[in-house]
Design a protein around this motif. Structure first.
Motif, PDB file in Angstrom:
ATOM      1  N   GLY A 197       0.806  -1.218   0.000  1.00 42.12           N
ATOM      2  CA  GLY A 197       0.000   0.000   0.000  1.00 42.12           C
ATOM      3  C   GLY A 197       0.836   1.264   0.000  1.00 42.12           C
ATOM      4  O   GLY A 197       0.299   2.368   0.140  1.00 42.12           O
ATOM      5  N   GLN A 198       2.168   1.130  -0.164  1.00 47.50           N
ATOM      6  CA  GLN A 198       3.078   2.280  -0.178  1.00 47.50           C
ATOM      7  C   GLN A 198       3.550   2.546  -1.609  1.00 47.50           C
ATOM      8  O   GLN A 198       3.798   1.619  -2.369  1.00 47.50           O
ATOM      9  CB  GLN A 198       4.292   2.013   0.721  1.00 47.50           C
ATOM     10  CG  GLN A 198       3.944   1.740   2.173  1.00 47.50           C
ATOM     11  CD  GLN A 198       3.330   2.941   2.855  1.00 47.50           C
ATOM     12  OE1 GLN A 198       3.733   4.083   2.589  1.00 47.50           O
ATOM     13  NE2 GLN A 198       2.358   2.710   3.731  1.00 47.50           N
ATOM     14  N   PHE A 199       3.661   3.815  -1.965  1.00 49.48           N
ATOM     15  CA  PHE A 199       4.115   4.183  -3.301  1.00 49.48           C
ATOM     16  C   PHE A 199       5.638   4.048  -3.382  1.00 49.48           C
ATOM     17  O   PHE A 199       6.357   4.569  -2.539  1.00 49.48           O
ATOM     18  CB  PHE A 199       3.698   5.613  -3.635  1.00 49.48           C
ATOM     19  CG  PHE A 199       2.214   5.772  -3.800  1.00 49.48           C
ATOM     20  CD1 PHE A 199       1.593   5.419  -4.979  1.00 49.48           C
ATOM     21  CD2 PHE A 199       1.447   6.262  -2.756  1.00 49.48           C
ATOM     22  CE1 PHE A 199       0.234   5.568  -5.134  1.00 49.48           C
ATOM     23  CE2 PHE A 199       0.080   6.419  -2.897  1.00 49.48           C
ATOM     24  CZ  PHE A 199      -0.535   6.061  -4.092  1.00 49.48           C
ATOM     25  N   LYS A 200       6.105   3.346  -4.416  1.00 53.87           N
ATOM     26  CA  LYS A 200       7.546   3.139  -4.605  1.00 53.87           C
ATOM     27  C   LYS A 200       7.915   3.524  -6.030  1.00 53.87           C
ATOM     28  O   LYS A 200       7.123   3.390  -6.956  1.00 53.87           O
ATOM     29  CB  LYS A 200       7.921   1.683  -4.323  1.00 53.87           C
ATOM     30  CG  LYS A 200       7.685   1.261  -2.877  1.00 53.87           C
ATOM     31  CD  LYS A 200       8.160  -0.156  -2.642  1.00 53.87           C
ATOM     32  CE  LYS A 200       7.950  -0.572  -1.191  1.00 53.87           C
ATOM     33  NZ  LYS A 200       8.791   0.238  -0.294  1.00 53.87           N
ATOM     34  N   ARG A 201       9.163   3.974  -6.188  1.00 50.50           N
ATOM     35  CA  ARG A 201       9.671   4.387  -7.494  1.00 50.50           C
ATOM     36  C   ARG A 201      10.719   3.398  -7.980  1.00 50.50           C
ATOM     37  O   ARG A 201      11.339   2.701  -7.189  1.00 50.50           O
ATOM     38  CB  ARG A 201      10.268   5.793  -7.426  1.00 50.50           C
ATOM     39  CG  ARG A 201       9.292   6.822  -6.906  1.00 50.50           C
ATOM     40  CD  ARG A 201       9.934   8.185  -6.688  1.00 50.50           C
ATOM     41  NE  ARG A 201      10.025   8.947  -7.920  1.00 50.50           N
ATOM     42  CZ  ARG A 201      11.112   9.173  -8.608  1.00 50.50           C
ATOM     43  NH1 ARG A 201      12.278   8.656  -8.185  1.00 50.50           N
ATOM     44  NH2 ARG A 201      11.119   9.888  -9.703  1.00 50.50           N
ATOM     45  N   LEU A 202      10.910   3.383  -9.312  1.00 44.82           N
ATOM     46  CA  LEU A 202      11.939   2.527  -9.902  1.00 44.82           C
ATOM     47  C   LEU A 202      13.304   3.196  -9.778  1.00 44.82           C
ATOM     48  O   LEU A 202      13.428   4.421  -9.849  1.00 44.82           O
ATOM     49  CB  LEU A 202      11.631   2.288 -11.382  1.00 44.82           C
ATOM     50  CG  LEU A 202      10.371   1.493 -11.728  1.00 44.82           C
ATOM     51  CD1 LEU A 202      10.189   1.453 -13.237  1.00 44.82           C
ATOM     52  CD2 LEU A 202      10.447   0.080 -11.179  1.00 44.82           C
ATOM     53  N   THR A 203      14.340   2.374  -9.613  1.00 44.86           N
ATOM     54  CA  THR A 203      15.710   2.876  -9.647  1.00 44.86           C
ATOM     55  C   THR A 203      16.193   2.826 -11.091  1.00 44.86           C
ATOM     56  O   THR A 203      16.254   1.758 -11.699  1.00 44.86           O
ATOM     57  CB  THR A 203      16.627   2.019  -8.756  1.00 44.86           C
ATOM     58  OG1 THR A 203      16.123   2.031  -7.413  1.00 44.86           O
ATOM     59  CG2 THR A 203      18.040   2.557  -8.769  1.00 44.86           C
TER      60      THR A 203
END
Length: 455
Positions: A197-203
Motif C-alpha cells: 500500500g506504499q508508493f515506490k519508485r523505480l531505480t
C-alpha cells in the motif's frame, strides 16, 4: 508465452534464418563458380584437342593421335553425323562411359551431364575429319573432385551454422533479459505497491537514455502523481472529517435544543436558527475551499494575460464594499500592468479583503506600485494583528491565531492556505508583515521575467 520467451524464440529464429540464408547463398555461389569453371576448362581442352587433331590428322593415325588426349577420368570420341562413333578412348576409371548413348551436335556445346548417378563435364566441337566430313570431337571428364569439395563445403557450413546457433541463443537470452529487466522491475514494484500500500519508485540507470529509461521515468512520474493525489485525498478526508465535525455538532446541539425548548422560549428559537444558519454557511464555504485545495497544481485552468492592476483592484474593491459595507481606500498614481489570471487574482484579493474585514474595524488601505520594476499590491488593515511567533504558521491549513474570534467571525483556517495555492499558480509571491495590536500588511509581488524583487 512470456515476453522473455517470445524475444528468445523470435530472435533465435530470425538469426538462424539469416545464417541459413547466408550459408545457402555462399554454397550456391561457390558451387556455380566451380561448375562454370569446370565447363570452361573442358571447353578449352576440347578446343585445344580439336586444333591439334586438325593439324596432325594427315601425318598421324587418328586412333593413335586421339589416345594421347584421353582424359585421366573421362572419355574422348569422334561422332559422325549419323551418330556413329568413329573413334573413342576411355580412361580405366571411367569404363562405364563407353555405354553412354552417342549424340551428334550441330555446333559447339559444353554442359554438365549425369550418367549412372555420376556428374561429368561435357564438351562437343565440330571438326573436319580426314575424309573431309564434318564430325564432333567430344570430351567427357568426371567432376568427382568438385562434388567432393562441395560435399565438404556443405558439411562445414552445416557445422558452422550449428556452432553459430550457440552464441545466437545466448545473445538472444541476454537481449531478452536486458529488455525485460525494467519491465520485471516495474512489475515487482507494482506488486510491492499492491502488497504494502506504499508508493515506490523505480531505480533508473541515468546513463541510459533509451526507450526503456523513458518508460521507467514515465512510470516514476506517474507514481509521483498518484502519490501526490493520494496524499491530497487523504489530507482532504482528514481535514474535512476534522473540521466538519465541529459545525455538525453545533447544528445538532442547537437542533436538539430547539426540539426541547424552542416552542417555549422565542429568544432561544431566534438564537438557535441564527447559529444553525451561520454554521451551515460556514460549512458550505469550508467545503468549497477544501475542494479547491484538493486540486492538483496541473488542474488550475489559467488564462494569463496583461492586466491593469489599478483597474482590477478598483473593480474588486467596489464589489466588496457593496457586499460588506466596508470602505477600501485605493492609492495608485499611475497605470501599472502585470501578467496574471484575472479571476484568480480577484479571488486572491477577496481572501485578503475578507481577512482584513474580519479582524479590523477601520478602513482597508490598498497601495499599488512598483519595486525594482516588479508590480505589487499592498493591502493594509488596522486590526488585531498577528503575533510574531504565529507568522510562519498562518499559511498552514486550519491554523487560526485566535480560535474563539475566528469561530465567531466564521473563519475556517483555510483562507490563507487557499491564497498560497492561488498565488503559486499565478506566480505571485506573498509577503506578510504584522504587528499584534497594530495591524497586518499583505504584499503581493508579481514576477517580471520569472524574477521577484530582492528585499
Amino acid at each position: 508465452m512470456r515476453l522473455r520467451n517470445k524475444i528468445n524464440l523470435y530472435t533465435a529464429v530470425l538469426f538462424v534464418c539469416l545464417l541459413l540464408i547466408m550459408n545457402i547463398s555462399i554454397y550456391l555461389v561457390f558451387s556455380n563458380l566451380m561448375i562454370a569453371n569446370e565447363r570452361n576448362q573442358i571447353k578449352e581442352e576440347t578446343e585445344k584437342v580439336a586444333k591439334d587433331i586438325s593439324q596432325g590428322i594427315k601425318q598421324i593415325n587418328p586412333n593413335e593421335l586421339l589416345r594421347a588426349y584421353v582424359p585421366i577420368n573421362g572419355k574422348v570420341q569422334v561422332i559422325a553425323e549419323n551418330e556413329a562413333s568413329l573413334i573413342s578412348g576411355t580412361s580405366i576409371t571411367e569404363k562405364q562411359l563407353s555405354e553412354r548413348k552417342t549424340e551428334y551436335y550441330q555446333g559447339e556445346t559444353s554442359k554438365i551431364i549425369t550418367f549412372q548417378q555420376k556428374k561429368y563435364a561435357f564438351a562437343s566441337i565440330p571438326i573436319i575429319w580426314s575424309d573431309g566430313s564434318v564430325v564432333n570431337l567430344q570430351l567427357t571428364s568426371s567432376i568427382a573432385d568438385i562434388e567432393e569439395i562441395l560435399s565438404t563445403l556443405r558439411i562445414v557450413l552445416i557445422i558452422v551454422t550449428l556452432i553459430a546457433m550457440i552464441p545466437v541463443i545466448l545473445s538472444s537470452r541476454i537481449l531478452s533479459n536486458l529488455i525485460t529487466r525494467p519491465i520485471q522491475s516495474m512489475i515487482a514494484t507494482m506488486k510491492e505497491i499492491q502488497r504494502s500500500g506504499q508508493f515506490k519508485r523505480l531505480t533508473l540507470n541515468k546513463k541510459s537514455k533509451d526507450e526503456l529509461f523513458e518508460m521507467g521515468s514515465t512510470f516514476n512520474h506517474m507514481i509521483d502523481l498518484l502519490k501526490t493525489n493520494f496524499e491530497k485525498q487523504e489530507q482532504f478526508v482528514a481535514n474535512a472529517s476534522h473540521e466538519l465535525k465541529t459545525p455538525l455538532t453545533i447544528i445538532e446541539s442547537y437542533a436538539d435544543l430547539l426540539k426541547r425548548r424552542g416552542k417555549d422560549r422565542p429568544e432561544l428559537f431566534d438564537e438557535s436558527v441564527e447559529a444553525i444558519h451561520s454554521e451551515a454557511i460556514r460549512m458550505r464555504e469550508m467545503t468549497e475551499q477544501l475542494l479547491l485545495l484538493a486540486r492538483h497544481d496541473d488542474q488550475w485552468k489559467l488564462e494569463m494575460k496583461q492586466m491593469n492592476l489599478p483597474e482590477t483592484v478598483t473593480e474588486s474593491a467596489k464589489v466588496f464594499q457593496n457586499a460588506y459595507q466596508r470602505k477600501i481606500n485605493i492609492q495608485s498614481t499611475e497605470d501599472i500592468f502585470a501578467i496574471t489570471d484575472e479571476q484568480k487574482l480577484k479571488q486572491l484579493l477577496f481572501i485578503f479583503f475578507d481577512n482584513a474585514r474580519k479582524y479590523s474595524e477601520d478602513e482597508i488601505t490598498v497601495h499599488i506600485g512598483k519595486l525594482q520594476e516588479s508590480p505589487y499590491i499592498k493591502i493594509e488593515d488596522r486590526g488585531i494583528g498577528i503575533p510574531k511567533s504565529d507568522l510562519p504558521k498562518v499559511f498552514d491549513r486550519f491554523f487560526r491565531v485566535d480560535k474563539a474570534r475566528s469561530r465567531k467571525q466564521g473563519g475556517t483556517g483555510l483562507g490563507l492556505s487557499m491564497a498560497k495555492e492561488i498565488a503559486d499558480a499565478i506566480n505571485v509571491r506573498i509577503e506578510l508583515d504584522s504587528l499584534e495590536g497594530v495591524g497586518t500588511t499583505v504584499t503581493l509581488f508579481f514576477s517580471v521575467n520569472s524574477h521577484f524583487p530582492k528585499l
